[in-house]
Design a protein around this motif. Structure first.
Motif, PDB file in Angstrom:
ATOM      1  N   GLU A   1      -4.065   7.075  11.644  1.00  0.00           N
ATOM      2  CA  GLU A   1      -3.763   5.680  11.959  1.00  0.00           C
ATOM      3  C   GLU A   1      -4.164   4.739  10.818  1.00  0.00           C
ATOM      4  O   GLU A   1      -3.485   3.736  10.563  1.00  0.00           O
ATOM      5  CB  GLU A   1      -4.457   5.262  13.250  1.00  0.00           C
ATOM      6  CG  GLU A   1      -5.963   5.237  13.193  1.00  0.00           C
ATOM      7  CD  GLU A   1      -6.584   4.745  14.494  1.00  0.00           C
ATOM      8  OE1 GLU A   1      -5.824   4.374  15.411  1.00  0.00           O
ATOM      9  OE2 GLU A   1      -7.826   4.742  14.603  1.00  0.00           O
ATOM     10  N   ASP A   2      -5.239   5.069  10.120  1.00  0.00           N
ATOM     11  CA  ASP A   2      -5.681   4.220   9.013  1.00  0.00           C
ATOM     12  C   ASP A   2      -4.704   4.288   7.843  1.00  0.00           C
ATOM     13  O   ASP A   2      -4.499   3.292   7.137  1.00  0.00           O
ATOM     14  CB  ASP A   2      -7.075   4.640   8.550  1.00  0.00           C
ATOM     15  CG  ASP A   2      -8.142   4.379   9.612  1.00  0.00           C
ATOM     16  OD1 ASP A   2      -7.975   3.421  10.385  1.00  0.00           O
ATOM     17  OD2 ASP A   2      -9.117   5.154   9.687  1.00  0.00           O
ATOM     18  N   GLN A   3      -4.099   5.457   7.635  1.00  0.00           N
ATOM     19  CA  GLN A   3      -3.150   5.594   6.535  1.00  0.00           C
ATOM     20  C   GLN A   3      -1.859   4.836   6.827  1.00  0.00           C
ATOM     21  O   GLN A   3      -1.263   4.248   5.921  1.00  0.00           O
ATOM     22  CB  GLN A   3      -2.879   7.078   6.271  1.00  0.00           C
ATOM     23  CG  GLN A   3      -4.152   7.836   5.912  1.00  0.00           C
ATOM     24  CD  GLN A   3      -3.908   9.196   5.321  1.00  0.00           C
ATOM     25  OE1 GLN A   3      -3.152   9.349   4.367  1.00  0.00           O
ATOM     26  NE2 GLN A   3      -4.565  10.205   5.867  1.00  0.00           N
ATOM     27  N   ILE A   4      -1.437   4.846   8.094  1.00  0.00           N
ATOM     28  CA  ILE A   4      -0.253   4.065   8.456  1.00  0.00           C
ATOM     29  C   ILE A   4      -0.571   2.572   8.411  1.00  0.00           C
ATOM     30  O   ILE A   4       0.229   1.760   7.936  1.00  0.00           O
ATOM     31  CB  ILE A   4       0.257   4.471   9.855  1.00  0.00           C
ATOM     32  CG1 ILE A   4       0.672   5.951   9.859  1.00  0.00           C
ATOM     33  CG2 ILE A   4       1.448   3.602  10.271  1.00  0.00           C
ATOM     34  CD1 ILE A   4       1.066   6.487  11.216  1.00  0.00           C
ATOM     35  N   ALA A   5      -1.763   2.213   8.867  1.00  0.00           N
ATOM     36  CA  ALA A   5      -2.166   0.802   8.867  1.00  0.00           C
ATOM     37  C   ALA A   5      -2.222   0.240   7.456  1.00  0.00           C
ATOM     38  O   ALA A   5      -1.975  -0.960   7.245  1.00  0.00           O
ATOM     39  CB  ALA A   5      -3.524   0.650   9.549  1.00  0.00           C
ATOM     40  N   GLU A   6      -2.531   1.080   6.479  1.00  0.00           N
ATOM     41  CA  GLU A   6      -2.585   0.625   5.087  1.00  0.00           C
ATOM     42  C   GLU A   6      -1.264   0.027   4.622  1.00  0.00           C
ATOM     43  O   GLU A   6      -1.248  -0.878   3.769  1.00  0.00           O
ATOM     44  CB  GLU A   6      -2.957   1.789   4.164  1.00  0.00           C
ATOM     45  CG  GLU A   6      -4.430   1.936   3.896  1.00  0.00           C
ATOM     46  CD  GLU A   6      -4.703   2.910   2.755  1.00  0.00           C
ATOM     47  OE1 GLU A   6      -5.725   2.740   2.079  1.00  0.00           O
ATOM     48  OE2 GLU A   6      -3.882   3.832   2.527  1.00  0.00           O
TER      49      GLU A   6
ATOM     50  N   ARG B   1       0.513  -0.456  16.235  1.00  0.00           N
ATOM     51  CA  ARG B   1       1.832  -0.149  15.662  1.00  0.00           C
ATOM     52  C   ARG B   1       1.861   1.278  15.116  1.00  0.00           C
ATOM     53  O   ARG B   1       2.898   1.953  15.207  1.00  0.00           O
ATOM     54  CB  ARG B   1       2.152  -1.152  14.558  1.00  0.00           C
ATOM     55  CG  ARG B   1       3.522  -0.966  13.919  1.00  0.00           C
ATOM     56  CD  ARG B   1       4.633  -1.168  14.892  1.00  0.00           C
ATOM     57  NE  ARG B   1       5.939  -0.957  14.278  1.00  0.00           N
ATOM     58  CZ  ARG B   1       6.954  -0.320  14.853  1.00  0.00           C
ATOM     59  NH1 ARG B   1       6.821   0.177  16.081  1.00  0.00           N
ATOM     60  NH2 ARG B   1       8.095  -0.178  14.211  1.00  0.00           N
ATOM     61  N   ALA B   2       0.727   1.762  14.588  1.00  0.00           N
ATOM     62  CA  ALA B   2       0.656   3.139  14.092  1.00  0.00           C
ATOM     63  C   ALA B   2       0.944   4.125  15.221  1.00  0.00           C
ATOM     64  O   ALA B   2       1.695   5.090  15.042  1.00  0.00           O
ATOM     65  CB  ALA B   2      -0.711   3.409  13.479  1.00  0.00           C
ATOM     66  N   VAL B   3       0.371   3.881  16.392  1.00  0.00           N
ATOM     67  CA  VAL B   3       0.613   4.761  17.543  1.00  0.00           C
ATOM     68  C   VAL B   3       2.083   4.707  17.955  1.00  0.00           C
ATOM     69  O   VAL B   3       2.704   5.734  18.270  1.00  0.00           O
ATOM     70  CB  VAL B   3      -0.302   4.381  18.723  1.00  0.00           C
ATOM     71  CG1 VAL B   3       0.039   5.207  19.963  1.00  0.00           C
ATOM     72  CG2 VAL B   3      -1.770   4.595  18.340  1.00  0.00           C
TER      73      VAL B   3
END
Length: 548
Positions: free
Chosen positions: A119-124, A140-142
């Protein structure tokens, strides 16, 4: 064949005009890409096809501003939204990446940060463009993980990349690429490392998302089976130049350029009409009741122990001069079977009889001598050869360890290099001086050095371009005939299995679910799992239609 294999007629969203990319001094040619021109249209999937070194990935990297150091564009233009991408500043490129243009890379394990949750990588992606709050980014990542079909997306969002399967990691990469809904998606060999069913799922996912998001997709591949499955238009590249362009139907059904015809001809065919060669007498290799379980976690530091039954009660026979294919998806246990056969790992139960002697019970000098009879060719010719040793030493060290005089071992190494088509002059060179296909030939020569009766080939051609793959398969078939070898050929590629195998064992979750002659497995499979594997082969429908 895909429904999309028709011209879309959309407006041009990106144009490459006379692109020329220079290589550093000392490279094998002056330009990585030379005088390349093509258009990418809205709502279409354009496949760029060619072998390693053809320039297809270099062209995509130039679009994204991701060319390696010392490699630079020296001519032409790449026009997107009335701007030449080659003239943009780094800040302007950063603004475009993800928001307007996004890329899926070939190897997700290398492209994803192993120390960050998914999730942190998508949030980036959102953070880099100053969009959404931290809570909104995670939510939004989920949602994106759910859109790309990952089970239990909220749980997957908290996982590290190594905790996901290869197909799931590739889905994470697709989720990151789609996060800001770009108008152009570049997919660089996104299915090459995947087994056939996972590959089919990813292709279907990309096609579905392309339609729902209205994207233009540039899909880079060396696999014409994938092209038949997904492409609207095709551009074929050779040594930095485009040698042929057209609709998928035009290029696949009526290729004009000799290179295109060579690539298509090199694709292993599914049809196998050969009758079973009846084997009689004592098996050369007999495996009975082989099982192998992996355990991890738990112990002194607590946590839940993980138990994987990689191989469960596997039994089969291999006869003199026969090739037995072991096929299945990633995680089916086929590579574990191969490693157990050569005692790279110990079995929990079962017997591995080589010429009537149980390899699983041997130790010390008896095991060392027995291992001469069964050798292995590994999947990755880059990792399996010592980069600091010359080729002669790599091939000769096995015989020397078994007592052969050094001079004779090196003479034999030179003979084997001739046998596998590299020539004796290769003996003093290092592995990095050879191409991937040539390195695999060195691996084959090393496996032959101890004059084995059985060779276990573990995904020995999966990392190779289709034409190089065809050459190595022909070489193995020729060596098997000339040296009366027996092969255990492990692969996830059923086209390759159809090309080279006499019999096939199909594995699922550690068990053999079906075994029989190749022609029967492909023409009349009994197991539902085998049927699903065959149905998932890219380009199968087109090949069947052509055969009617």
């Amino acid at each position: 064949m895909s429904e999309t294999n028709q011209p879309t007629g959309g407006e041009t969203v990106l144009s490459i005009e006379d692109l020329r990319i220079a290589l550093p001094a000392g490279a094998d040619r002056q330009f990585a890409v030379e005088d390349v021109s093509l258009d990418l249209k809205a709502g279409e999937i354009l496949c760029i096809v060619g072998e390693s070194g053809s320039g297809k990935s270099m062209s995509a990297n130039a679009m994204m501003g991701l060319l390696p150091d010392l490699v630079r564009p020296v001519g032409g233009r790449i026009l997107f939204e009335e701007r030449d991408l080659l003239t943009l500043s780094e800040a302007e490129r950063l603004d475009l990446r993800g928001r307007k243009m996004a890329m899926i890379f070939q190897e997700p394990m290398s492209a994803l940060n192993p120390l960050m949750h998914v999730e942190d990588q998508i949030a980036e992606v959102f953070e880099a463009h100053g969009l959404l709050t931290p809570r909104e980014r995670r939510a939004r990542a989920v949602e994106l993980l759910d859109e790309v079909g990952i089970p239990e997306p909220a749980k997957a969002a908290k996982a590290y990349p190594f905790q996901l399967s290869g197909g799931q990691r590739q889905r994470v990469m697709i989720a990151m690429a789609l996060a800001l809904e770009p108008s152009i998606l570049i997919a660089d060999e996104p299915t090459t490392a995947l087994d056939v069913t996972t590959q089919a799922q990813i292709l279907d996912l990309i096609r579905t998302l392309q339609k729902s998001h209205g994207m233009a997709v540039m899909f880079i591949t060396h696999d014409f089976g994938v092209v038949a499955e997904i492409a609207d238009r095709v551009a074929v590249m050779q040594l930095g130049r485009i040698v042929e362009q057209g609709t998928a139907g035009e290029v696949l059904d009526n290729p004009r350029h000799p290179y295109t015809r060579e690539l298509i001809a090199a694709i292993p065919r599914l049809a196998t009409d050969a009758e079973e060669n009846q084997r009689k007498g004592t098996p050369l290799l007999e495996v009975t009741g082989m099982s192998k379980t992996y355990r991890s976690g738990g112990g002194l530091f607590g946590g839940e122990a993980r138990v994987v039954h990689a191989v469960k009660d596997v039994s089969f026979r291999l006869y003199q001069g026969e090739t037995l294919g072991v096929v299945g998806e990633s995680g089916s246990g086929k590579s574990s079977v191969g490693r157990c056969l050569v005692r790279l790992q110990e079995t929990d139960t079962g017997a591995v009889l080589m010429d009537g002697e149980d390899m699983a019970l041997l130790s010390g000098e008896r095991l060392r001598k027995a291992r001469k009879s069964i050798q292995m060719i590994f999947q990755d010719p880059y990792a399996s050869l010592n980069p600091r040793a010359r080729v002669g030493r790599i091939i000769a060290e096995g015989p020397i360890a078994h007592g052969e005089p050094r001079g004779r071992a090196y003479e034999r190494a030179a003979e084997l290099l001739e046998l596998v088509g590299l020539g004796a002059a290769a003996i003093d060179r290092f592995p990095h001086e050879f191409s991937g296909g040539q390195r695999q030939r060195i691996g084959i020569a090393r496996a032959l050095a101890l004059e084995p009766k059985v060779i276990v080939a573990d995904e020995a051609v999966s990392a190779l371009d289709v034409s190089i793959q065809a050459q190595v398969l022909d070489l193995l078939a020729d060596l098997k005939e000339r040296l009366d070898l027996s092969l255990v050929f492990i692969t996830h590629d059923l086209r390759v299995a159809a090309q080279i195998c006499d019999r096939i064992a199909v594995m699922q979750r550690g068990e053999i679910v079906e075994i029989g002659p190749a022609h029967r497995i492909f023409n009349a499979p009994q197991s539902a799992y085998t049927k699903s594997l065959i149905e998932a082969i890219p380009g199968r429908e087109k090949e069947l239609a052509a055969a009617v």
